[in-house]
Design a protein around this motif. Structure first.
Motif, PDB file in Angstrom:
ATOM      1  N   GLU A  23      -2.208   9.243  -7.107  1.00 18.48           N
ATOM      2  CA  GLU A  23      -0.978   8.514  -7.408  1.00 18.48           C
ATOM      3  C   GLU A  23      -0.143   8.419  -6.141  1.00 18.48           C
ATOM      4  OE1 GLU A  23      -0.391   7.036 -10.185  1.00 18.48           O
ATOM      5  OE2 GLU A  23      -2.056   7.888 -11.348  1.00 18.48           O
ATOM      6  N   LEU A  24       0.347   7.246  -5.840  1.00 15.15           N
ATOM      7  CA  LEU A  24       1.151   7.055  -4.635  1.00 15.15           C
ATOM      8  C   LEU A  24       2.519   7.695  -4.813  1.00 15.15           C
ATOM      9  CD1 LEU A  24       1.382   5.810  -1.841  1.00 15.15           C
ATOM     10  CD2 LEU A  24       2.145   3.689  -2.927  1.00 15.15           C
ATOM     11  N   ASP A  25       2.888   8.536  -3.862  1.00 12.00           N
ATOM     12  CA  ASP A  25       4.161   9.248  -3.888  1.00 12.00           C
ATOM     13  C   ASP A  25       5.185   8.447  -3.085  1.00 12.00           C
ATOM     14  OD1 ASP A  25       6.339  10.984  -3.567  1.00 12.00           O
ATOM     15  OD2 ASP A  25       5.047  12.758  -3.506  1.00 12.00           O
ATOM     16  N   ASP A  26       6.220   7.970  -3.760  1.00 15.66           N
ATOM     17  CA  ASP A  26       7.246   7.166  -3.089  1.00 15.66           C
ATOM     18  C   ASP A  26       7.952   7.948  -1.985  1.00 15.66           C
ATOM     19  OD1 ASP A  26       6.702   4.988  -4.687  1.00 15.66           O
ATOM     20  OD2 ASP A  26       8.252   5.472  -6.164  1.00 15.66           O
ATOM     21  N   VAL A  27       8.085   9.259  -2.157  1.00 15.06           N
ATOM     22  CA  VAL A  27       8.760  10.080  -1.145  1.00 15.06           C
ATOM     23  C   VAL A  27       7.934  10.104   0.146  1.00 15.06           C
ATOM     24  CG1 VAL A  27       9.538  12.407  -0.567  1.00 15.06           C
ATOM     25  CG2 VAL A  27       9.912  11.503  -2.871  1.00 15.06           C
ATOM     26  N   VAL A  28       6.603  10.191   0.006  1.00 20.17           N
ATOM     27  CA  VAL A  28       5.726  10.193   1.178  1.00 20.17           C
ATOM     28  C   VAL A  28       5.838   8.871   1.923  1.00 20.17           C
ATOM     29  CG1 VAL A  28       3.324  10.268   1.951  1.00 20.17           C
ATOM     30  CG2 VAL A  28       4.119  11.871   0.208  1.00 20.17           C
ATOM     31  N   VAL A  29       5.825   7.769   1.171  1.00 18.81           N
ATOM     32  CA  VAL A  29       5.944   6.445   1.783  1.00 18.81           C
ATOM     33  C   VAL A  29       7.284   6.318   2.499  1.00 18.81           C
ATOM     34  CG1 VAL A  29       5.989   3.959   1.367  1.00 18.81           C
ATOM     35  CG2 VAL A  29       4.442   5.406   0.058  1.00 18.81           C
ATOM     36  N   ALA A  30       8.338   6.773   1.856  1.00 17.24           N
ATOM     37  CA  ALA A  30       9.673   6.680   2.447  1.00 17.24           C
ATOM     38  C   ALA A  30       9.767   7.507   3.724  1.00 17.24           C
ATOM     39  CB  ALA A  30      10.715   7.151   1.433  1.00 17.24           C
ATOM     40  N   THR A  31       9.123   8.657   3.734  1.00 18.38           N
ATOM     41  CA  THR A  31       9.140   9.509   4.928  1.00 18.38           C
ATOM     42  C   THR A  31       8.462   8.805   6.102  1.00 18.38           C
ATOM     43  OG1 THR A  31       9.095  11.503   3.545  1.00 18.38           O
ATOM     44  CG2 THR A  31       8.462  11.745   5.869  1.00 18.38           C
ATOM     45  N   LEU A  32       7.313   8.182   5.825  1.00 16.82           N
ATOM     46  CA  LEU A  32       6.596   7.461   6.876  1.00 16.82           C
ATOM     47  C   LEU A  32       7.367   6.228   7.338  1.00 16.82           C
ATOM     48  CD1 LEU A  32       2.939   7.671   5.512  1.00 16.82           C
ATOM     49  CD2 LEU A  32       3.751   8.634   7.666  1.00 16.82           C
ATOM     50  N   ALA A  33       7.995   5.554   6.396  1.00 19.41           N
ATOM     51  CA  ALA A  33       8.708   4.313   6.713  1.00 19.41           C
ATOM     52  C   ALA A  33      10.016   4.583   7.447  1.00 19.41           C
ATOM     53  CB  ALA A  33       8.967   3.518   5.444  1.00 19.41           C
ATOM     54  N   GLY A  34      10.569   5.762   7.277  1.00 20.38           N
ATOM     55  CA  GLY A  34      11.807   6.107   7.979  1.00 20.38           C
ATOM     56  C   GLY A  34      12.970   5.199   7.638  1.00 20.38           C
ATOM     57  N   GLY A  35      13.031   4.750   6.396  1.00 21.19           N
ATOM     58  CA  GLY A  35      14.136   3.904   5.977  1.00 21.19           C
ATOM     59  C   GLY A  35      13.956   2.429   6.257  1.00 21.19           C
ATOM     60  N   ASP A  36      12.814   2.047   6.814  1.00 23.40           N
ATOM     61  CA  ASP A  36      12.521   0.640   7.115  1.00 23.40           C
ATOM     62  C   ASP A  36      11.823   0.019   5.912  1.00 23.40           C
ATOM     63  OD1 ASP A  36      11.380  -1.776   7.962  1.00 23.40           O
ATOM     64  OD2 ASP A  36      11.165  -1.079  10.018  1.00 23.40           O
ATOM     65  N   ALA A  37      12.490  -0.943   5.260  1.00 20.51           N
ATOM     66  CA  ALA A  37      11.933  -1.549   4.041  1.00 20.51           C
ATOM     67  C   ALA A  37      10.620  -2.272   4.321  1.00 20.51           C
ATOM     68  CB  ALA A  37      12.944  -2.518   3.433  1.00 20.51           C
ATOM     69  N   LEU A  38      10.544  -2.936   5.479  1.00 22.60           N
ATOM     70  CA  LEU A  38       9.308  -3.644   5.821  1.00 22.60           C
ATOM     71  C   LEU A  38       8.169  -2.658   6.047  1.00 22.60           C
ATOM     72  CD1 LEU A  38       7.896  -6.286   6.413  1.00 22.60           C
ATOM     73  CD2 LEU A  38       8.693  -6.130   8.786  1.00 22.60           C
ATOM     74  N   ALA A  39       8.442  -1.557   6.717  1.00 19.77           N
ATOM     75  CA  ALA A  39       7.423  -0.535   6.945  1.00 19.77           C
ATOM     76  C   ALA A  39       6.980   0.090   5.628  1.00 19.77           C
ATOM     77  CB  ALA A  39       7.958   0.540   7.888  1.00 19.77           C
ATOM     78  N   ASP A  40       7.944   0.274   4.730  1.00 22.86           N
ATOM     79  CA  ASP A  40       7.627   0.808   3.394  1.00 22.86           C
ATOM     80  C   ASP A  40       6.611  -0.085   2.693  1.00 22.86           C
ATOM     81  OD1 ASP A  40       7.983   1.040   0.381  1.00 22.86           O
ATOM     82  OD2 ASP A  40       9.231   2.701   1.055  1.00 22.86           O
ATOM     83  N   GLU A  41       6.843  -1.391   2.719  1.00 23.35           N
ATOM     84  CA  GLU A  41       5.933  -2.337   2.070  1.00 23.35           C
ATOM     85  C   GLU A  41       4.578  -2.361   2.775  1.00 23.35           C
ATOM     86  OE1 GLU A  41       4.430  -5.067  -0.553  1.00 23.35           O
ATOM     87  OE2 GLU A  41       6.241  -3.836  -0.672  1.00 23.35           O
ATOM     88  N   ARG A  42       4.589  -2.265   4.090  1.00 27.43           N
ATOM     89  CA  ARG A  42       3.332  -2.294   4.842  1.00 27.43           C
ATOM     90  C   ARG A  42       2.450  -1.095   4.510  1.00 27.43           C
ATOM     91  NH1 ARG A  42       5.669  -4.180  10.782  1.00 27.43           N
ATOM     92  NH2 ARG A  42       5.576  -6.444  10.392  1.00 27.43           N
ATOM     93  N   TRP A  43       3.056   0.076   4.335  1.00 28.44           N
ATOM     94  CA  TRP A  43       2.271   1.246   3.971  1.00 28.44           C
ATOM     95  C   TRP A  43       1.631   1.068   2.599  1.00 28.44           C
ATOM     96  CZ3 TRP A  43       0.131   4.700   6.800  1.00 28.44           C
ATOM     97  CH2 TRP A  43       0.710   5.105   7.999  1.00 28.44           C
ATOM     98  N   ARG A  44       2.310   0.439   1.688  1.00 31.32           N
ATOM     99  CA  ARG A  44       1.751   0.203   0.353  1.00 31.32           C
ATOM    100  C   ARG A  44       0.600  -0.803   0.404  1.00 31.32           C
ATOM    101  NH1 ARG A  44       5.365   2.380  -3.415  1.00 31.32           N
ATOM    102  NH2 ARG A  44       7.321   3.037  -2.418  1.00 31.32           N
ATOM    103  N   VAL A  45       0.772  -1.823   1.222  1.00 35.84           N
ATOM    104  CA  VAL A  45      -0.305  -2.807   1.395  1.00 35.84           C
ATOM    105  C   VAL A  45      -1.507  -2.157   2.076  1.00 35.84           C
ATOM    106  CG1 VAL A  45      -0.966  -4.931   2.587  1.00 35.84           C
ATOM    107  CG2 VAL A  45       1.258  -4.788   1.442  1.00 35.84           C
ATOM    108  N   TYR A  46      -1.227  -1.309   3.054  1.00 37.64           N
ATOM    109  CA  TYR A  46      -2.306  -0.634   3.781  1.00 37.64           C
ATOM    110  C   TYR A  46      -3.127   0.234   2.828  1.00 37.64           C
ATOM    111  CZ  TYR A  46      -4.658   2.073   7.426  1.00 37.64           C
ATOM    112  OH  TYR A  46      -5.601   2.661   8.224  1.00 37.64           O
ATOM    113  N   ARG A  47      -2.465   0.921   1.921  1.00 41.98           N
ATOM    114  CA  ARG A  47      -3.171   1.742   0.927  1.00 41.98           C
ATOM    115  C   ARG A  47      -4.155   0.885   0.136  1.00 41.98           C
ATOM    116  NH1 ARG A  47      -2.628   6.154  -2.895  1.00 41.98           N
ATOM    117  NH2 ARG A  47      -3.089   5.477  -5.013  1.00 41.98           N
ATOM    118  N   GLU A  48      -3.695  -0.255  -0.342  1.00 45.04           N
ATOM    119  CA  GLU A  48      -4.558  -1.111  -1.153  1.00 45.04           C
ATOM    120  C   GLU A  48      -5.704  -1.696  -0.333  1.00 45.04           C
ATOM    121  OE1 GLU A  48      -4.426  -1.181  -4.375  1.00 45.04           O
ATOM    122  OE2 GLU A  48      -2.775   0.244  -4.129  1.00 45.04           O
TER     123      GLU A  48
END
Length: 252
Positions: free
Chosen positions: A19-44
């Motif tokens: 299950e994708l953990d939103d906190v993990v994604v947010a930590t990697l993205a560092g508050g960048d909404a575009l980076a947040d979305e990119r990490w989710r796309v990268y997972r898929e």
């Protein structure tokens, strides 16, 4: 800045956690909404690539698993994700995961031939991906034999190699799977062996420096088989066939 080791751990969690953990994604993205979305796309993207290569290597296995495939796929990535950069090794890990899971109570209602199908398909996959062979010397009983690197020996309890339609029938079979040219590519060929031929090929596959004659003698002694005229005639026929097929290449 996130330390490199921690960044790698979090990135692996994004790609492989069930299950994708939103906190993990947010930590990697560092508050960048575009980076947040990119990490989710990268997972898929990663999971889709792995899913496709697994399904390409194990079509019959995934068919038998049916609706359970996605759950097994997710469990495998979560529990024992690939640890190699080679995509050809990805299906091997999934096949091992499935084989272990089939021994659990949760898989008790699956057909008894499921494990054999997975083992057979992954053997064929590995044969096709095997490295090219080194040149061999002329076959001599006084030297160690050289077999093709693409050979896989497999014992199964169901006729998963049979081309007949319908579920594989129960029955022990000893299989030699090897790669052979077909048009401009290769195919995985399956040869069914008797027990003696299976034991001989196993002995000949040993990477030691033991000469071919000594290996034959060891097998016959272990099996209580007499080296008589009938045996020698059968041995000659077997070697001739395996040399023609490119399974036995000669001597080292």
């Amino acid at each position: 800045m996130i330390p490199l080791a921690e960044h790698e751990r979090l990135a692996a969690a994004v790609c492989f956690s069930r299950e994708l953990d939103d906190v993990v994604v947010a930590t990697l993205a560092g508050g960048d909404a575009l980076a947040d979305e990119r990490w989710r796309v990268y997972r898929e993207m990663i999971r889709s690539r792995f899913r496709k290569v697994v399904q390409a290597a194990l079509p019959r296995t995934t068919h038998v698993l049916g609706d359970r495939f996605e759950a097994r796929f997710a469990a495998w990535l979560d529990e024992a994700p690939p640890d190699t950069r080679f995509f050809r090794e990805v299906p091997v890990g999934f096949a091992h995961h499935v084989e272990a899971w089939l021994a659990s109570p949760g898989a008790a209602d699956l057909p008894a031939f499921t494990a054999d199908i997975a083992r057979y398909e992954i053997a064929r996959w590995r044969v096709l991906a095997a490295p090219d062979d080194e040149p061999a010397q002329e076959l001599s009983f006084e030297r160690p034999p050289q077999l093709t690197r693409s050979l896989a020996l497999l014992d199964v309890t169901h006729a998963v190699h049979a081309k007949k339609k319908g579920p594989p029938k129960a029955g022990v079979a000893h299989l030699a799977i090897y790669r052979a040219p077909k048009d401009d590519a290769f195919e995985a060929v399956t040869l069914e062996l008797n027990e003696l031929a299976r034991d001989l090929l196993r002995a000949w596959s040993d990477p030691s420096e033991t000469p071919l004659a000594a290996r034959v003698q060891a097998v016959t002694q272990a099996r209580g088989t007499a080296i008589d005229e009938r045996f020698l005639e059968g041995l000659g026929t077997l070697l001739e066939d395996l040399l023609r097929r490119g399974v036995v290449l000669g001597s080292r």
